[in-house]
Design an enzyme around this catalytic site. Sequence first.
Site, short mmCIF file in Angstrom:
data_model
loop_
_atom_site.label_atom_id
_atom_site.label_comp_id
_atom_site.label_asym_id
_atom_site.label_seq_id
_atom_site.Cartn_x
_atom_site.Cartn_y
_atom_site.Cartn_z
N LYS A 24 0.84 -1.20 0.00
CA LYS A 24 0.00 0.00 0.00
C LYS A 24 0.87 1.25 0.00
O LYS A 24 0.57 2.23 -0.69
CB LYS A 24 -0.92 -0.03 1.23
N SER A 25 1.95 1.23 0.76
CA SER A 25 2.84 2.39 0.85
C SER A 25 3.46 2.73 -0.51
O SER A 25 3.46 3.88 -0.94
CB SER A 25 3.95 2.13 1.87
N GLY B 193 -5.74 7.44 5.44
CA GLY B 193 -4.84 8.48 5.95
C GLY B 193 -3.72 8.83 4.99
O GLY B 193 -3.35 10.00 4.84
N ARG C 245 -7.90 13.48 12.61
CA ARG C 245 -6.48 13.20 12.44
C ARG C 245 -5.80 14.46 11.92
O ARG C 245 -6.21 15.03 10.91
CB ARG C 245 -6.26 12.02 11.49
N SER D 183 4.91 12.56 11.38
CA SER D 183 4.65 11.45 10.45
C SER D 183 5.46 11.64 9.18
O SER D 183 5.45 12.71 8.57
CB SER D 183 3.15 11.40 10.12
N ASP E 200 4.17 0.47 12.37
CA ASP E 200 2.97 -0.27 11.98
C ASP E 200 2.98 -1.73 12.40
O ASP E 200 1.93 -2.39 12.36
CB ASP E 200 2.75 -0.18 10.46
N ARG F 126 -3.70 3.69 18.72
CA ARG F 126 -3.37 2.26 18.78
C ARG F 126 -2.78 1.84 20.12
O ARG F 126 -2.93 0.68 20.53
CB ARG F 126 -2.40 1.91 17.64
N ARG G 282 -5.47 -2.88 11.38
CA ARG G 282 -4.35 -3.59 12.02
C ARG G 282 -4.74 -4.20 13.37
O ARG G 282 -4.14 -5.18 13.80
CB ARG G 282 -3.13 -2.68 12.15
N LYS H 189 -9.25 -2.39 4.38
CA LYS H 189 -8.50 -1.12 4.24
C LYS H 189 -7.13 -1.37 3.64
O LYS H 189 -6.64 -0.57 2.83
CB LYS H 189 -8.37 -0.43 5.59
#
Length: 409
Positions: A23-24, A70, A99, A145, A292, A323, A366, A390
């Site tokens: 995904k990244s 996100g 967020r 981030s 993650d 989380r 996750r 997701k």
Amino acid sequence: MDILLNVLADKKINESITISGSKSESNRLLILQKLFPEISIENLSDSDDSVHMQHALSTNDEIVDISHAGTAMRFLTSYFAANNGRETVLTGSERMQNRPVEILVNALKDLGTTITYEDKVGYPPIRIQGTKITKDKVQIHGNVSSQYISSLLLIAAKLENGLEIELIGKITSVPYIKMTLSLLTQLGIENSFEGNIIKVYPKKEIQKQTVVVESDWSSASYFYSIIALADVGSEINLSAYKKESLQGDSCLAEIYQHFGVQTTFGENSINLKKVKVSAKETLEIDLKNAPDIAQTIAITCFAEGIACNLSGLHTLKIKETDRLVALHDELSKLGAIISVTDISLHLEKSLVINENIAIKTYNDHRMAMAFAPLALRVPIKILNAEVVTKSYQKFWEDMQQIGIKIGSL
């Protein structure tokens, strides 16, 4: 969809699984493909996030809703800000609207763009007036981030004068910044990262080329956890992976040696095998470059009766959920003795796992996936289990292929 996962009757596993593209990497390449149409992409992620990204990049609507994605929110903020003449309102789910994006918005404003908040200052939805960006220097804190930084890097080559980013203070999540820069290099876009200065030089067009996305290492983490909890001799073969990975989560191969998981790299795959190991009393791991996988590691430690101290977790509070709090609350229900701060997690050795506990997922993919391997120890319930799409559409199908029994509640 709420489900019950039942314990494997035979914990000796031997399976092969193909995992969708990272995904990244996919979301970075989708932005770059829009800026440089010469790019073709293979093994694109089938995650909800990447689907939302593709839709956002293909629509001409003024309001663009990216739901829980996100990465899309951050990358598209810069993309639309540099889209001269276009006005866009970028919004998302209720959680997305809580967020923060202010650090990225402020950096873009420093570059001369016009972005306003539709509701709460510092949070989506945001109204973006697309601008021709000519300024070429900006500062941003290095401990935020990495997606804020990557967001700026992805548009940099298409800016008239390129871009120089000065990172202020301590720099975290460096592998994700390097992933972005490596993709730029692969495409023929000149860049440098020396000390706390990143430079990307302008590039009008690139050579026509096809980029193959490596499979997602974050998704591989759940299979590392499964093999850690399985009987000695169990194996899972995962494709498609590279030994020289751009993804920070590839540190799994080293970390999971502590749990007796041996990683062997093939030409386009990895083989995970459970071997005998003398487990440490307490694991001390700094995850600032791979936050993650913190949930997966903490739950593996709990299941194996190993204490752990995990640090470098400051970005986990602004993910799909907080989380750290979510881990504390759900592991406590299972019988864990756990404490968290804003940046760390401490788990004591546990000998008992409570059965048939219903795990809340808090709209966080996750949370659902990280708790699933516990089915090798006790029956466990996962609430809102469909949230896994997701990032991993076929997750529950792959769990069933391994042998975990899944029933509805």
